[in-house]
Write a protein that holds these residues in place. Structure first.
Motif, PDB file in Angstrom:
ATOM      1  N   PRO A 237       0.806  -1.221   0.000  1.00  0.00           N
ATOM      2  CA  PRO A 237       0.000   0.000   0.000  1.00  0.00           C
ATOM      3  C   PRO A 237       0.843   1.276   0.000  1.00  0.00           C
ATOM      4  O   PRO A 237       0.458   2.271  -0.615  1.00  0.00           O
ATOM      5  CB  PRO A 237      -0.818  -0.123   1.290  1.00  0.00           C
ATOM      6  N   ALA A 238       1.981   1.261   0.646  1.00  0.00           N
ATOM      7  CA  ALA A 238       2.843   2.448   0.652  1.00  0.00           C
ATOM      8  C   ALA A 238       3.339   2.753  -0.759  1.00  0.00           C
ATOM      9  O   ALA A 238       3.417   3.915  -1.157  1.00  0.00           O
ATOM     10  CB  ALA A 238       4.019   2.233   1.609  1.00  0.00           C
ATOM     11  N   HIS A 239       3.645   1.722  -1.525  1.00  0.00           N
ATOM     12  CA  HIS A 239       4.093   1.925  -2.905  1.00  0.00           C
ATOM     13  C   HIS A 239       2.961   2.487  -3.771  1.00  0.00           C
ATOM     14  O   HIS A 239       3.202   3.318  -4.648  1.00  0.00           O
ATOM     15  CB  HIS A 239       4.608   0.610  -3.511  1.00  0.00           C
ATOM     16  N   ILE A 240       1.750   2.044  -3.533  1.00  0.00           N
ATOM     17  CA  ILE A 240       0.593   2.532  -4.291  1.00  0.00           C
ATOM     18  C   ILE A 240       0.403   4.030  -4.041  1.00  0.00           C
ATOM     19  O   ILE A 240       0.205   4.812  -4.969  1.00  0.00           O
ATOM     20  CB  ILE A 240      -0.677   1.745  -3.915  1.00  0.00           C
ATOM     21  N   ILE A 241       0.475   4.432  -2.784  1.00  0.00           N
ATOM     22  CA  ILE A 241       0.305   5.843  -2.435  1.00  0.00           C
ATOM     23  C   ILE A 241       1.413   6.682  -3.065  1.00  0.00           C
ATOM     24  O   ILE A 241       1.154   7.722  -3.670  1.00  0.00           O
ATOM     25  CB  ILE A 241       0.258   6.024  -0.903  1.00  0.00           C
ATOM     26  N   LEU A 242       2.646   6.203  -2.954  1.00  0.00           N
ATOM     27  CA  LEU A 242       3.777   6.939  -3.520  1.00  0.00           C
ATOM     28  C   LEU A 242       3.649   7.059  -5.033  1.00  0.00           C
ATOM     29  O   LEU A 242       3.875   8.134  -5.600  1.00  0.00           O
ATOM     30  CB  LEU A 242       5.104   6.267  -3.150  1.00  0.00           C
ATOM     31  N   LYS A 243       3.241   5.996  -5.692  1.00  0.00           N
ATOM     32  CA  LYS A 243       3.078   6.024  -7.145  1.00  0.00           C
ATOM     33  C   LYS A 243       2.017   7.052  -7.554  1.00  0.00           C
ATOM     34  O   LYS A 243       2.193   7.803  -8.508  1.00  0.00           O
ATOM     35  CB  LYS A 243       2.686   4.646  -7.680  1.00  0.00           C
ATOM     36  N   GLY A 244       0.917   7.103  -6.807  1.00  0.00           N
ATOM     37  CA  GLY A 244      -0.138   8.076  -7.095  1.00  0.00           C
ATOM     38  C   GLY A 244       0.351   9.503  -6.970  1.00  0.00           C
ATOM     39  O   GLY A 244       0.028  10.371  -7.794  1.00  0.00           O
ATOM     40  N   ILE A 245       1.145   9.756  -5.947  1.00  0.00           N
ATOM     41  CA  ILE A 245       1.684  11.102  -5.740  1.00  0.00           C
ATOM     42  C   ILE A 245       2.670  11.454  -6.851  1.00  0.00           C
ATOM     43  O   ILE A 245       2.637  12.559  -7.398  1.00  0.00           O
ATOM     44  CB  ILE A 245       2.316  11.210  -4.337  1.00  0.00           C
ATOM     45  N   LYS A 246       3.527  10.517  -7.218  1.00  0.00           N
ATOM     46  CA  LYS A 246       4.487  10.766  -8.297  1.00  0.00           C
ATOM     47  C   LYS A 246       3.767  11.016  -9.628  1.00  0.00           C
ATOM     48  O   LYS A 246       4.201  11.851 -10.423  1.00  0.00           O
ATOM     49  CB  LYS A 246       5.466   9.605  -8.423  1.00  0.00           C
ATOM     50  N   ASN A 247       2.674  10.300  -9.857  1.00  0.00           N
ATOM     51  CA  ASN A 247       1.894  10.525 -11.085  1.00  0.00           C
ATOM     52  C   ASN A 247       1.287  11.921 -11.105  1.00  0.00           C
ATOM     53  O   ASN A 247       1.208  12.558 -12.159  1.00  0.00           O
ATOM     54  CB  ASN A 247       0.812   9.459 -11.251  1.00  0.00           C
ATOM     55  N   LYS A 248       0.822  12.389  -9.947  1.00  0.00           N
ATOM     56  CA  LYS A 248       0.291  13.754  -9.870  1.00  0.00           C
ATOM     57  C   LYS A 248       1.378  14.769 -10.236  1.00  0.00           C
ATOM     58  O   LYS A 248       1.126  15.717 -10.976  1.00  0.00           O
ATOM     59  CB  LYS A 248      -0.228  14.062  -8.453  1.00  0.00           C
ATOM     60  N   ILE A 249       2.568  14.545  -9.724  1.00  0.00           N
ATOM     61  CA  ILE A 249       3.687  15.462  -9.999  1.00  0.00           C
ATOM     62  C   ILE A 249       4.012  15.439 -11.493  1.00  0.00           C
ATOM     63  O   ILE A 249       4.173  16.495 -12.114  1.00  0.00           O
ATOM     64  CB  ILE A 249       4.923  15.088  -9.150  1.00  0.00           C
ATOM     65  N   LYS A 250       4.089  14.243 -12.084  1.00  0.00           N
ATOM     66  CA  LYS A 250       4.409  14.116 -13.512  1.00  0.00           C
ATOM     67  C   LYS A 250       3.385  14.822 -14.386  1.00  0.00           C
ATOM     68  O   LYS A 250       3.718  15.390 -15.419  1.00  0.00           O
ATOM     69  CB  LYS A 250       4.482  12.641 -13.921  1.00  0.00           C
ATOM     70  N   SER A 251       2.122  14.759 -13.977  1.00  0.00           N
ATOM     71  CA  SER A 251       1.075  15.373 -14.791  1.00  0.00           C
ATOM     72  C   SER A 251       0.905  16.866 -14.491  1.00  0.00           C
ATOM     73  O   SER A 251      -0.001  17.506 -15.022  1.00  0.00           O
ATOM     74  CB  SER A 251      -0.250  14.632 -14.602  1.00  0.00           C
ATOM     75  N   GLY A 252       1.757  17.402 -13.644  1.00  0.00           N
ATOM     76  CA  GLY A 252       1.722  18.839 -13.368  1.00  0.00           C
ATOM     77  C   GLY A 252       0.692  19.266 -12.345  1.00  0.00           C
ATOM     78  O   GLY A 252       0.462  20.464 -12.163  1.00  0.00           O
ATOM     79  N   GLU A 253       0.072  18.317 -11.677  1.00  0.00           N
ATOM     80  CA  GLU A 253      -0.913  18.664 -10.653  1.00  0.00           C
ATOM     81  C   GLU A 253      -0.205  19.101  -9.380  1.00  0.00           C
ATOM     82  O   GLU A 253       0.889  18.645  -9.072  1.00  0.00           O
ATOM     83  CB  GLU A 253      -1.800  17.457 -10.337  1.00  0.00           C
ATOM     84  N   PHE A 254      -0.860  19.980  -8.652  1.00  0.00           N
ATOM     85  CA  PHE A 254      -0.323  20.407  -7.366  1.00  0.00           C
ATOM     86  C   PHE A 254      -0.660  19.371  -6.311  1.00  0.00           C
ATOM     87  O   PHE A 254      -1.739  18.770  -6.337  1.00  0.00           O
ATOM     88  CB  PHE A 254      -0.900  21.769  -6.958  1.00  0.00           C
ATOM     89  N   LEU A 255       0.245  19.184  -5.387  1.00  0.00           N
ATOM     90  CA  LEU A 255      -0.021  18.297  -4.261  1.00  0.00           C
ATOM     91  C   LEU A 255      -0.759  19.089  -3.192  1.00  0.00           C
ATOM     92  O   LEU A 255      -0.343  20.180  -2.822  1.00  0.00           O
ATOM     93  CB  LEU A 255       1.290  17.746  -3.697  1.00  0.00           C
ATOM     94  N   ASP A 256      -1.864  18.523  -2.715  1.00  0.00           N
ATOM     95  CA  ASP A 256      -2.606  19.203  -1.661  1.00  0.00           C
ATOM     96  C   ASP A 256      -2.136  18.704  -0.290  1.00  0.00           C
ATOM     97  O   ASP A 256      -1.247  17.857  -0.189  1.00  0.00           O
ATOM     98  CB  ASP A 256      -4.116  19.027  -1.851  1.00  0.00           C
ATOM     99  N   GLY A 257      -2.736  19.212   0.731  1.00  0.00           N
ATOM    100  CA  GLY A 257      -2.365  18.838   2.094  1.00  0.00           C
ATOM    101  C   GLY A 257      -2.510  17.352   2.359  1.00  0.00           C
ATOM    102  O   GLY A 257      -1.698  16.755   3.073  1.00  0.00           O
ATOM    103  N   ASP A 258      -3.569  16.740   1.790  1.00  0.00           N
ATOM    104  CA  ASP A 258      -3.764  15.303   1.969  1.00  0.00           C
ATOM    105  C   ASP A 258      -2.614  14.516   1.348  1.00  0.00           C
ATOM    106  O   ASP A 258      -2.137  13.535   1.925  1.00  0.00           O
ATOM    107  CB  ASP A 258      -5.090  14.853   1.344  1.00  0.00           C
TER     108      ASP A 258
END
Length: 175
Positions: free
Chosen positions: A121-142
């Motif tokens: 599960p930790a890898h899944i969360i990290l992958k999702g965050i990295k995908n957000k960064i790659k697509s130019g999305e801002f990371l929110d507080g969550d």
């Protein structure tokens, strides 16, 4: 539990276990407290109708002893509250499930569900965050909070990897 943690965990419950019940709050400590010899459970939530949901990350083999531990815990929670108890366990597919699915006779109303995911599960969360960064999305507080707790939900031997990834991402963020 911080609000961000609450949102992440309730999202996991809804999506991974297809549970549409409205989760009202983290169960207060006094309502979670059981006898000292009973397993204390993980993150326990209360639904709008008073039912209880325990969410846990199972990082080692799921054996008969593990199942008995969760049964005893579910029965004790049910006995205390007289409300349905759901225990949801998420584990990576590297965990060996050494018990078969079976009906468990009990006077308590409870279910135990195990979701084996292909990745930790930790890898899944990290992958999702990295995908957000790659697509130019801002990371929110969550996202930032989820990133910060990865070392607490992974295997002990992976903690430094997740800490390093957390620090790397935080250092590269532009404000």
């Amino acid at each position: 539990m911080k609000e961000q943690d609450f949102k992440i965990r309730t999202k996991i419950i809804k999506e991974t276990f297809n549970d549409s019940r409205e989760i009202k709050c983290l169960t207060p400590e006094k309502d979670r407290k059981l006898d000292d010899d009973i397993y204390p459970g993980g993150d326990i939530f209360t639904t709008e109708n008073g039912e209880l949901i325990d969410l846990e990350f199972q990082m080692h083999d799921f054996t008969e002893s593990e199942l008995v531990k969760y049964i005893e815990f579910a029965e004790a929670l049910y006995e205390k509250h007289q409300k349905q108890v759901s225990i949801y366990l998420i584990c990576p597919d590297t965990v060996n499930v050494l018990v078969k699915e079976c009906e468990i006779k009990s006077e308590a109303e409870f279910t135990i569900k195990l979701a084996c995911v292909q990745e930790n599960p930790a890898h899944i969360i990290l992958k999702g965050i990295k995908n957000k960064i790659k697509s130019g999305e801002f990371l929110d507080g969550d996202d930032l909070h989820a990133l910060s707790i990865l070392p607490m939900i992974c295997k002990k031997e992976e903690r430094n990897y997740f800490r390093k990834e957390y620090i790397r991402i935080i250092n590269r963020l532009q404000y």
